[in-house]
Each structure stands twice: as C-alpha cells, then as structure tokens.
Design an enzyme around this catalytic site. Structure first.
Site, PDB file in Angstrom:
ATOM      1  N   HIS A  96       0.902  -1.181   0.088  1.00  6.95           N
ATOM      2  CA  HIS A  96      -0.111   0.125   0.053  1.00  6.95           C
ATOM      3  C   HIS A  96       0.941   1.291  -0.278  1.00  6.95           C
ATOM      4  O   HIS A  96       0.534   2.333  -0.607  1.00  6.95           O
ATOM      5  CB  HIS A  96      -0.876   0.007   1.432  1.00  6.95           C
ATOM      6  N   ARG A 148      -9.138  -4.600 -11.144  1.00  7.78           N
ATOM      7  CA  ARG A 148      -8.921  -5.716 -10.203  1.00  7.78           C
ATOM      8  C   ARG A 148      -9.812  -5.568  -9.017  1.00  7.78           C
ATOM      9  O   ARG A 148      -9.396  -4.770  -8.407  1.00  7.78           O
ATOM     10  CB  ARG A 148      -7.387  -6.098 -10.175  1.00  7.78           C
ATOM     11  N   ARG A 156     -13.058  -6.536 -13.782  1.00 10.93           N
ATOM     12  CA  ARG A 156     -12.896  -7.802 -13.929  1.00 10.93           C
ATOM     13  C   ARG A 156     -13.599  -8.543 -12.693  1.00 10.93           C
ATOM     14  O   ARG A 156     -13.444  -8.061 -11.685  1.00 10.93           O
ATOM     15  CB  ARG A 156     -11.470  -8.079 -14.022  1.00 10.93           C
ATOM     16  N   GLU A 191      -6.733 -15.333 -22.086  1.00 11.46           N
ATOM     17  CA  GLU A 191      -5.195 -15.661 -21.306  1.00 11.46           C
ATOM     18  C   GLU A 191      -4.732 -17.184 -21.752  1.00 11.46           C
ATOM     19  O   GLU A 191      -3.616 -17.432 -20.902  1.00 11.46           O
ATOM     20  CB  GLU A 191      -5.602 -15.545 -19.981  1.00 11.46           C
ATOM     21  N   ASN A 201      -0.063 -11.506 -19.850  1.00 10.70           N
ATOM     22  CA  ASN A 201       1.144 -11.876 -18.589  1.00 10.70           C
ATOM     23  C   ASN A 201       0.767 -13.443 -18.706  1.00 10.70           C
ATOM     24  O   ASN A 201       1.819 -14.191 -18.574  1.00 10.70           O
ATOM     25  CB  ASN A 201       0.820 -11.423 -17.540  1.00 10.70           C
ATOM     26  N   ASP A 202      -0.619 -13.887 -18.525  1.00 10.33           N
ATOM     27  CA  ASP A 202      -0.712 -15.490 -18.299  1.00 10.33           C
ATOM     28  C   ASP A 202      -0.735 -16.053 -19.863  1.00 10.33           C
ATOM     29  O   ASP A 202      -0.288 -17.173 -19.870  1.00 10.33           O
ATOM     30  CB  ASP A 202      -2.239 -15.617 -17.898  1.00 10.33           C
ATOM     31  N   ARG A 219       6.605 -17.167 -14.979  1.00 17.34           N
ATOM     32  CA  ARG A 219       7.200 -16.166 -15.146  1.00 17.34           C
ATOM     33  C   ARG A 219       7.941 -15.535 -13.649  1.00 17.34           C
ATOM     34  O   ARG A 219       8.964 -14.699 -13.775  1.00 17.34           O
ATOM     35  CB  ARG A 219       6.328 -14.886 -15.635  1.00 17.34           C
ATOM     36  N   CYS A 257      -4.621  -6.044 -22.302  1.00 16.29           N
ATOM     37  CA  CYS A 257      -4.552  -5.486 -20.898  1.00 16.29           C
ATOM     38  C   CYS A 257      -3.229  -6.026 -20.064  1.00 16.29           C
ATOM     39  O   CYS A 257      -3.116  -5.534 -18.854  1.00 16.29           O
ATOM     40  CB  CYS A 257      -5.727  -5.519 -20.033  1.00 16.29           C
TER      41      CYS A 257
END
Length: 586
Positions: A187, A294, A330, A428, A451-452, A462, A499
């Site tokens: 955070h 997210r 999402r 993905e 990414n996936d 990764r 994305c």
C-alpha cells in the site's frame, strides 16, 4: 559513498537530505492473567481497538478529500473486524493470555495462514500494522504521532506503515522514499505512485547506513540508491532528473490529443488499476478509461468475505470518479496464490487449478454477491464486466447465465440496473486464442491478458528466476495467438483490447498496431509514451515491419529486429536497441 539496489516502486529521480522514520515494534509484555481478571483484560482490548479505529478515522479526516486517504479505510475495517477482536478474546479466555500477547499471537497465526510466497504474503504488512497499532494503544504508546519535516526531504525507513506514509507523502515535503523492506504492490508503494513520489523499496540496509541529514539520491525507475554520493554522482542524478522531467513534460503535451496514427487509425488508451487512489494518475496521464480494474483485492486482507454493500461502494466509487469514461471491472481472479485469509490451496499446481472463472463458478454464492453489486453499480457510470481466464464456450455461457439470473432478481426487487452492460472475456490461454472465433460470438469484447497467455503458451512460470529468461512477448507462437484472437474478434465485429504488460511497452506498439488491436490498457504512467509512438506511426509501415519480423524463426531474432527498427523510427524513446526484452528488463 554507499550504493544500494532495491525494487523500483514509483518512477522519478530524487535528491535530498535523509529524514529517517524509525518504526519500532512495541515490546509486548507476556504474562498470564487470573480467571477473575479475564473480563478486565477483555475490556482493555475493547478500549484499545476502539482507540485504534478512532485514530485511523482521525488520520483519514486529516487528509481531507485527497484520493490517497481512501486506502486507510482498509486498515480501519481490519481494526474493527469482529474476527480479529473475537480471536484475541478467545485467547484471553481460553489460555488466560494478557491482551497484548493475545493480539500479537493472533496476528502471527493469521500471517502464517497467508503464506510466505505470492501476492498474499505482501498483504501481511497490512495485518501487522493493524496489530501493532492495537498493541501500542494497549501499552499506552501513541502510534500515530508523525513529525512532519520542515523542508523537502527523502524519507528513509525500515518499513513505512500506510497511515504514516499517507500523512508524510501528502504533506508535500517529501521528495522521495526509500525503505529496507517492502514490495511494489504494498500500500505504501501504491500511495507513492498515486502521489507521484519517487520510491525504492526493498533496498536492504538503507535505514542502517543513512543518517539524518545525509545527502541521498534515488532513481525510482531503476531501483538505484546512493547514500552520501560524491559530486560527480550527484551531477549524474541531477542530469537524469532534469532529463526525466523534460521528457515527461514533453510527453504530457499530448495528453488531451487522441491516440491516432498518421494515416488515421484511432487507438484507445486505457489504464490498469487496483485502487481508486490511482484515478487521478489515470486522468493526469491522458487515460481514456479503465481497461482493467482488479477486484480480488477486496478479499485479500480479511478472513470474512466482503459484503454486497462493500462491493457496491467500491465499484460505484470508481465509476463515479471516472464519470462518463468506460470502466472495465474484472470479476474475481481468486485462486492460485490469491486466496482470502484462512483459505489455502492444496493443489499441486495452483496456476493450472481452481482459479479465476473456475473458482467463481465453483462458488456461485460468492459470484452472485459480486454480480449483484456490479449490476447495482452500473447506474453510476459506463460499466463493462470482464470474465477472467475463460477457456471454453461452456464457461462463458454459465457465467452469463448467472449474471442474467442476478439481473432478473434485482429487477424483481425494484432495484435499477443499466439497460445494456457489455460482458467480455480475458483471452489468457492458448485454447481461448485458438477458439476466439467461437467465443467472440458469445460476448461483447475481448481483452488479451498477455501475462498469463505468454506464461501458458510457453509453459514457463514468469516468477521463476530459472526460466524467466524464456518469457518472450515476441515469440512467434505468442504473436500468432494474439493474431488469432484479433481475427476472431474482427470476424464477429467486437472490440479486441490488450491489458497485459505487453500493452504498455512502447517497443511493442507497432507490432500491436499491425496485429489489429484497437484498445490498449496499461499502467497510467506508460500512456504518454505509448501515445507518442502511435501518433508518429503509420499502420502500413507497422504491417510491413511485422511481416518482416515474423519471417524470422528465433524469438531472439524477432526481438532484435523489432527493437532495431523502433530505435530507427523513435531514437529519443529507444536508446537500447539491439538488446532483447529480457535483457532490457534486467
């Protein structure tokens, strides 16, 4: 001079005098109470928890209407969580522990449930902060006193709690931040990015080496930190700072201009965000909406599930702040290393197990709660719903059926819902990319999660350093999967966005234009660089470059060719041509 290397958490260069913030954990007295003292001990705990909640409310109010203050609400809710309170009371009653010991024991046990790896491990710091606050109040120490600097400084700390970070960073007196501990997704790091304060975390022994008043220089883009730098190093950092500011100012000149190529191709640039605090950065960098919001972060600091009202408040807040700009939310991407406190995955390979849409379809009540909140929030802005990790048409149909059932339920209750809410999917997996033509007939848009997609298509983890060098966005197989996804979307007349991290790397912009992508979503700070490339690009030239690149067979050859071509076309943006993507990221 001491040189340290940490994790780049918020871009920018800072040079200033060290302002140390010493965060010492309270010493916890440990003793057993007598049975007739239990109720008094519980009363002490109740009072300390109430005081902790009041303090967090006070800090929140002191920050005014700034976006950065909202993040403290998570800590306030944790401090006021009945699970935390009852757990500690149980230890007092059952084991006759004093209140301080009970709180520390409970926090330790809950932290262990989070595990030592993955995203959840990074959330342990939030839990520790709340526990420390309660303990400080139990022993009579005020944990919220923060002395503000008199002049511009660079804060150096072992670890800076979120509440203290919010106060200090919002003061306008902080040029930069360095911590020994932490991660890019903490955070405190998120607050630094939201407030555009250069930050390096995980810098090792910075708090031990740096002394109050020492000169310190840091680069939040590379992770480099110099304590007591010599004059030549100071000049180097000053030059880098001036160059970065000049470059950013030049890029932001295009903020209000459309991302349109020289031959008229319009591309929409959106932002990936995790918290409402990032909205000002989205707008400041010229973002045209949110392409990925997210939602699993609502789940990851707590044992109990968030209520429908908590979901609703979070979604309606982000929609209202983005006004008439689109917001793609999402649905839960839980599973793998992202599970609520107290839930552990016993799967041998969580990345290939019960995660994302599979997890929510297995837990329909959890999905129903989120969908009710999403549909109710749809009245506050331009909502789009995105389903993660759809690999088959059956999964998409099941999810859409549940969403429609929730819609009818809300209408029967007399609750308003937007008439049309686009529902899309993340591409993905190789299976989804290869079946894109069929999936496109059943949804309103695609968003490619590279990414996936790269991870699954190349069969590499990764996050595993031993095979991370194999993570290649320009692998011929990956390019063909993206191409298949775009062609499937185009055939059905729906939008195809991207994305994943690949979307925000300006080195790949011409490749993505040539592949036919019309919407790119990325970290807010990457938007100006990507826009600059698009506004100077020609789609016909991009297609020619891609055809030539895909004539190569080796991913090294493809990457080297693309980077060399980008350097020729955009020399001011690319100064490291000839190096592969994996080399550039080191």
């Amino acid at each position: 001079m001491a040189k340290l290397t940490g994790i780049p958490a918020s871009p920018g260069v800072a040079i200033g005098r060290v302002f140390p913030v010493d965060r010492r954990r309270a010493r916890v007295p440990r003793y057993h109470v007598q049975p007739d003292q239990v109720e008094d001990e519980i009363a002490r705990l109740d009072a300390a928890v109430k005081e902790s909640v009041d303090q967090l409310k006070q800090i929140r109010r002191s920050l005014g209407d700034g976006e950065q203050g909202d993040i403290l609400d998570a800590h306030r809710m944790m401090a006021d969580d009945p699970t935390l309170l009852e757990g500690a009371k149980g230890l007092i009653r059952d084991e006759l522990l004093n209140a301080e010991w009970a709180v520390r024991r409970l926090v330790r046990d809950m932290s262990e449930k989070l595990g030592a790896d993955g995203y959840l491990a990074e959330r342990r710091a939030d839990l520790d902060e709340v526990g420390d606050r309660v303990v400080h109040n139990l022993i009579g120490e005020n944990p919220i006193t923060v002395s503000l600097p008199d002049a511009d400084v660079v804060i150096v700390a072992y670890d800076l709690p979120t509440a203290e970070a919010a106060i200090l960073l919002a003061s306008g007196k902080v040029k930069g931040l360095v911590t020994d501990f932490g991660s890019r997704t903490s955070h405190t790091a998120i607050l630094a990015r939201a407030l555009e304060v250069p930050c390096v975390v995980g810098a090792g022994q910075a708090s031990e080496i740096a002394r109050a008043g020492d000169l310190i220089a840091l680069d939040g883009s590379t992770g480099e930190v110099l304590v007591s730098p010599d004059p030549e190093e100071v000049k180097r950092f000053e030059a880098a700072r001036a160059a970065a500011k000049s470059r950013e100012a030049a890029l932001l000149e295009d903020r209000d201009l459309p991302a349109q190529t020289l031959d008229g191709r319009r591309v929409y640039l959106l932002a990936n965000i995790e918290f409402p605090e990032e909205v000002p950065s989205v707008l400041a960098h010229g973002g045209e909406g949110v392409g990925l919001y997210r939602t699993e972060f609502l789940y990851l600091n707590r044992e109990e599930l968030p209520t429908e009202e908590e979901h609703y408040r979070a979604y309606s807040t982000i929609l209202e702040r983005m006004k008439d700009l689109p917001v793609t939310i999402r649905t839960l991407d839980l599973g793998g290393d992202k599970l609520p406190i107290g839930q552990r995955s016993h799967e041998p390979n969580p990345a290939l197990g019960l995660r994302a849409i599979r997890f929510t379809l297995r837990h329909p009540q959890l999905f129903r709660t989120q969908c009710r909140a999403l549909l109710r929030a749809s009245m506050h802005g331009k909502l789009q719903i995105m389903l993660p990790m759809i690999a088959a048409v059956g999964e998409l149909r099941d999810a859409k059926a549940q969403i429609e059932a929730v819609r009818q339920e809300l209408l029967r209750e007399g609750k308003p819902v937007a008439e049309k809410i686009p529902i899309g999917i993340m591409i993905e997996t190789p299976a989804a990319a290869l079946a894109a033509d069929r999936l496109a007939q059943e949804c309103d848009f695609f968003s490619i999660g590279t990414n996936d997609l790269i991870q699954y298509s190349l069969a590499i983890d990764r996050s595993n350093r031993d095979v991370a060098y194999l993570y290649r966005p320009l692998h011929l197989g990956v390019l063909r999967l993206i191409q298949s996804s775009v062609e499937g979307a185009q055939a059905a007349g729906i939008e195809c966005a991207m994305c994943g991290e690949m979307a925000g790397d300006p080195a790949y912009v011409l490749v993505l234009l040539a592949l036919g992508l019309d919407t790119l979503s990325m970290n807010p700070a990457d938007i100006p660089k990507v826009k600059r490339v698009i506004r100077a690009a020609d789609v016909r030239d991009a297609r020619k470059m891609l055809d030539e690149a895909m004539a190569f067979s080796s991913h090294d050859e493809i990457e080297r060719y693309v980077l060399e071509q980008m350097q020729k076309r955009f020399p001011t943006l690319f100064s490291d041509a000839g190096r592969t993507a994996s080399e550039r990221s080191v």
